[in-house]
Motif scaffolding. Structure first.
Motif, PDB file in Angstrom:
ATOM      1  N   ARG A   1       0.935  -1.300  -0.214  1.00 32.97           N
ATOM      2  CA  ARG A   1       0.047   0.052  -0.079  1.00 32.97           C
ATOM      3  C   ARG A   1       0.820   1.264   0.045  1.00 32.97           C
ATOM      4  O   ARG A   1       0.554   2.046  -0.900  1.00 32.97           O
ATOM      5  CB  ARG A   1      -0.892   0.007   1.245  1.00 32.97           C
ATOM      6  CG  ARG A   1      -1.860   1.319   1.151  1.00 32.97           C
ATOM      7  CD  ARG A   1      -2.555   1.497   2.400  1.00 32.97           C
ATOM      8  NE  ARG A   1      -3.278   2.738   2.346  1.00 32.97           N
ATOM      9  CZ  ARG A   1      -4.550   2.774   2.315  1.00 32.97           C
ATOM     10  NH1 ARG A   1      -5.512   1.784   2.598  1.00 32.97           N
ATOM     11  NH2 ARG A   1      -5.274   4.006   2.155  1.00 32.97           N
ATOM     12  N   ALA A   2       2.052   1.402   0.834  1.00 32.66           N
ATOM     13  CA  ALA A   2       2.666   2.334   1.004  1.00 32.66           C
ATOM     14  C   ALA A   2       3.461   2.807  -0.372  1.00 32.66           C
ATOM     15  O   ALA A   2       3.545   3.863  -1.042  1.00 32.66           O
ATOM     16  CB  ALA A   2       3.961   2.223   1.923  1.00 32.66           C
ATOM     17  N   ARG A   3       3.840   1.737  -1.268  1.00 33.43           N
ATOM     18  CA  ARG A   3       4.430   1.805  -2.402  1.00 33.43           C
ATOM     19  C   ARG A   3       3.444   2.397  -3.374  1.00 33.43           C
ATOM     20  O   ARG A   3       3.752   3.008  -4.180  1.00 33.43           O
ATOM     21  CB  ARG A   3       5.016   0.587  -3.128  1.00 33.43           C
ATOM     22  CG  ARG A   3       6.102  -0.152  -2.300  1.00 33.43           C
ATOM     23  CD  ARG A   3       6.553  -1.356  -2.935  1.00 33.43           C
ATOM     24  NE  ARG A   3       7.149  -1.334  -4.244  1.00 33.43           N
ATOM     25  CZ  ARG A   3       7.068  -2.456  -5.111  1.00 33.43           C
ATOM     26  NH1 ARG A   3       6.783  -3.465  -4.694  1.00 33.43           N
ATOM     27  NH2 ARG A   3       7.655  -2.516  -6.314  1.00 33.43           N
ATOM     28  N   ILE A   4       2.211   1.830  -3.257  1.00 31.05           N
ATOM     29  CA  ILE A   4       0.949   2.320  -4.285  1.00 31.05           C
ATOM     30  C   ILE A   4       0.932   3.826  -4.288  1.00 31.05           C
ATOM     31  O   ILE A   4       0.447   4.388  -4.952  1.00 31.05           O
ATOM     32  CB  ILE A   4      -0.125   1.293  -4.309  1.00 31.05           C
ATOM     33  CG1 ILE A   4       0.228  -0.001  -4.945  1.00 31.05           C
ATOM     34  CG2 ILE A   4      -1.566   2.038  -4.592  1.00 31.05           C
ATOM     35  CD1 ILE A   4      -0.682  -0.931  -4.741  1.00 31.05           C
ATOM     36  N   GLU A   5       0.933   4.313  -2.828  1.00 30.99           N
ATOM     37  CA  GLU A   5       0.539   5.498  -2.464  1.00 30.99           C
ATOM     38  C   GLU A   5       1.425   6.548  -3.187  1.00 30.99           C
ATOM     39  O   GLU A   5       1.137   7.547  -3.305  1.00 30.99           O
ATOM     40  CB  GLU A   5       0.400   5.885  -0.995  1.00 30.99           C
ATOM     41  CG  GLU A   5      -0.734   5.255  -0.272  1.00 30.99           C
ATOM     42  CD  GLU A   5      -0.878   5.343   1.230  1.00 30.99           C
ATOM     43  OE1 GLU A   5       0.235   6.087   1.830  1.00 30.99           O
ATOM     44  OE2 GLU A   5      -1.697   4.962   1.752  1.00 30.99           O
ATOM     45  N   GLU A   6       2.758   6.039  -3.350  1.00 34.56           N
ATOM     46  CA  GLU A   6       3.662   6.797  -4.207  1.00 34.56           C
ATOM     47  C   GLU A   6       3.784   6.604  -5.708  1.00 34.56           C
ATOM     48  O   GLU A   6       4.887   7.310  -6.347  1.00 34.56           O
ATOM     49  CB  GLU A   6       5.165   6.247  -3.467  1.00 34.56           C
ATOM     50  CG  GLU A   6       5.240   6.715  -2.010  1.00 34.56           C
ATOM     51  CD  GLU A   6       4.866   8.264  -1.666  1.00 34.56           C
ATOM     52  OE1 GLU A   6       5.700   8.964  -2.346  1.00 34.56           O
ATOM     53  OE2 GLU A   6       4.197   8.436  -0.708  1.00 34.56           O
ATOM     54  N   LEU A   7       2.796   5.962  -6.056  1.00 38.67           N
ATOM     55  CA  LEU A   7       2.912   5.474  -7.753  1.00 38.67           C
ATOM     56  C   LEU A   7       1.750   6.352  -8.341  1.00 38.67           C
ATOM     57  O   LEU A   7       0.659   5.706  -8.318  1.00 38.67           O
ATOM     58  CB  LEU A   7       2.680   4.136  -7.622  1.00 38.67           C
ATOM     59  CG  LEU A   7       3.071   3.116  -8.972  1.00 38.67           C
ATOM     60  CD1 LEU A   7       4.608   3.425  -9.371  1.00 38.67           C
ATOM     61  CD2 LEU A   7       2.698   1.910  -8.943  1.00 38.67           C
TER      62      LEU A   7
END
Lengths: 421, 421
Positions: B54-60
């Motif tokens: 989720r953290a990675r997707i928030e930055e994508l």
């Protein structure tokens, strides 16, 4: 009466039919005259014994357009086993001037410039027309193979604001008072459209202001372009190209009867470094000379029984800036040429897909991104790894049919000296 | 792992698969996040519960290109009845700049100039992409209908020595130091090729230096051209066109699901004089105004239940010099327009086929044959009665999909103000 084609004549033996076409040849013997009528499908022999009709035919030059209604009569000696007898003639269009050359001989004997000056006439010669049918079949095969593999057809601009491939060889245009250029390829646009459809193709004209007057350069030619995304590397492109060439040659064979080479399921592939070694060239050669390509063609035939061979990994410095380097050694590239009978037939490869890589590649060549800004824009917004290839239709047809000059397989060629007809 | 498309997901329920595409949308709820991934076929919903992912997707950002491997899990609430869970993410290309507009809303809200400035991005919107798929299907239908009827595909010069249709609206070019022009149509060349193949077609770009900035003019558009010989008159051309339009619309319906009008086996046809009367126009009007065309569209729908109507016999003085006059009254012509929903869709007709008729037609218009010599040459050497038509692909698609501006159905339009991207 509904007209039938020359090739349909045999199934109407004994019937009265109408055929139409061009007076291909007249043979005026003592007791009988033969009128050979050419239509899009072939030839019809008409036997003329009536003195009145014979007199009319004697006055009717070759290439006049005629319609004939007569009886289909079996005759084993006739070209198709049947001929037309007792015919009535209607002239649709009479030729009133001498022809610049004859069309009924097996080959056109007129010089190439004379043929090109009278292209509309020369192309009627069955050999010239057959080459254009090969081109049509090759294009159809190209499209069919790609449609089958979910490529979408696109149409891209032929008028562009900056040179596509390089600053050289580009035609300049007055675009509503501003400078513009004719597109040298749909390269950039097909890449951008990978962002839309993943897989795209285009069949269309490209323009090169080639200052060389050679047998293989045209100022306009038809480019068969394909581009696909979500590839691992150039080998995925080569696999698609192999399938496409197989369908193209099969379609040519099926539609035209022209003998075509076998396309191996896997075409032998050599890295450039290995290709130089096999061709006996120095290891620091940056490109393959024609003699090297011939040597590689012989190697592929001898070692693999293949008339095709891929050469991969061409040195980056000889490839365009959008080429993807070989990950293991960036002096080489993820690009390829497909050679056919020792001649380059297709060029392709993997392209860069990240904006930063484009900036770096242009900077390394001493170029800024300014000229390419509209093109590079798409790479800021997410592009998958992709690659593609381009096939020059006229060269493909010339090589397939063994013709030396691309002008012989082009309807109305454009070159350094010619912009008419 | 071999990637599959979003539309193939449902048949792999319970399996581990890889999908790839663009981040179409992120929905970041409190306990769960949804990643919607767009590929060429459609959308995939990815459910994200793992905090790290989720953290990675928030930055994508949206439009980043990603590959996801996960489990296909049935969920009736998901768009396709399935979604991807427990996925591993691989970023193929991350977007590092703000997008100029959002792609996940039902319609693009950006202004047309902004969409055109960022065409490579705007065309990814499903509505814009769908219009280009309609264009591809229409072209495929055009070709299929004609191939079936023994038309041969040709490629003709886009660089010509003299203006094709008229001296106006032509782009001038520097051709190796000599003046030349971009072809306004393949008109002359397709006629010449009737002498070779009897029936020919071309799909290619044509160029008009249109000084008008309207919703229906482009400086480059794709012309679907056909020409056939050995016709009785323009009605044979209309019959072929009717078949072609039927196959085009059927192909669009089949491939894209877009609703298409019914093409009657025989489209109602009106002579121009009768059309003026029905439209309530004065009998001496030389052309149909838009209001007249609308009235005729209403008439055809009301009287014949047809969304299509042919108008034939347009006054000779409003048609190009190569138009064949109406034999019974040479003030009228053997030409036609095909109207669709009250708008002109296709223009066509019978052409002159005798050299003397061309000389006379040009003389009557105060022109010499000099500018057309290379073109007229073929008519000295026997040409059959022939005719044809041209369909503007972008207009056809715009009218079929009910879009007001042709720029919305063109990948990278060229007009008075625009030559990029």
């Amino acid at each position: 009466m509904q007209r039938i084609l020359s090739t349909q004549l045999a199934r109407h033996a004994g019937e009265t039919v109408t055929v139409a076409g061009w007076v291909h040849r007249r043979r005026l013997l003592k007791s009988v005259a033969f009128l050979i009528v050419r239509d899009a499908a072939g030839l019809t022999q008409v036997v003329v014994t009536e003195p009145e009709l014979r007199a009319r035919i004697e006055e009717l030059p070759e290439e006049s357009v005629v319609e004939l209604t007569g009886t289909v009569t079996a005759n084993e000696a006739a070209p198709a086993g049947v001929e037309l007898t007792g015919a009535e003639l209607r002239v649709l269009s009479a030729v009133g001037v001498p022809l610049p050359f004859e069309l009924h001989r097996p080959a056109l004997t007129a010089s190439m410039p004379t043929q090109l000056d009278h292209a509309a006439l020369a192309l009627r010669h069955p050999v010239r027309a057959a080459a254009l049918r090969v081109a049509a079949a090759a294009s159809a095969g190209f499209r069919a193979a790609l449609e089958e593999r979910r490529f979408v057809e696109i149409h891209t601009p032929k008028i562009v604001a900056s040179a596509t491939e390089s600053g050289a060889n580009v035609f300049a245009l007055d675009y509503f008072g501003r400078p513009a250029y004719l597109a040298q390829s749909p390269q950039f646009y097909k890449q951008l459209m990978v962002g839309v459809f993943e897989r795209v193709y285009e069949v269309g004209p490209v323009f090169r202001a080639e200052p060389h007057d050679t047998a293989r350069h045209l100022a306009q030619y038809t480019s068969l372009d394909a581009e696909l995304g979500f590839i691992a590397d150039h080998r995925d492109v080569m696999a698609v190209l192999t399938d496409v060439v197989a369908v193209m040659t099969a379609t040519v064979a099926e539609r035209t009867g022209v003998a075509v080479p076998e396309v191996p399921a896997e075409i032998p592939a050599l890295h450039f470094a290995e290709a130089l070694r096999i061709a006996g060239a120095p290891a620091d050669e940056p490109d393959l000379a024609p003699a090297h390509e011939r040597a590689l063609g012989e190697w592929a035939l001898r070692e693999h029984g293949s008339e095709f061979v891929f050469v991969t990994g061409y040195p980056m410095r000889k490839r365009p800036f959008y080429t993807h380097p070989q990950p293991s050694d960036p002096a080489w590239s993820n690009s390829f040429d497909l050679l056919f009978r020792g001649l380059e037939l297709v060029t392709g490869g993997q392209r860069l897909h990240r904006y930063e890589d484009y900036r770096a590649a242009l900077a390394a060549r001493g170029e800024t991104t300014a000229a390419y800004e509209g093109y590079l824009d798409a790479f800021r917004y997410g592009m998958p790894p992709h690659g593609g290839f381009a096939i020059g239709l006229e060269r493909f047809v010339a090589r397939l049919t063994g013709v030396g000059n691309v002008r012989e397989v082009t309807a109305f060629p454009r070159d350094l000296h010619r912009v008419t007809p």
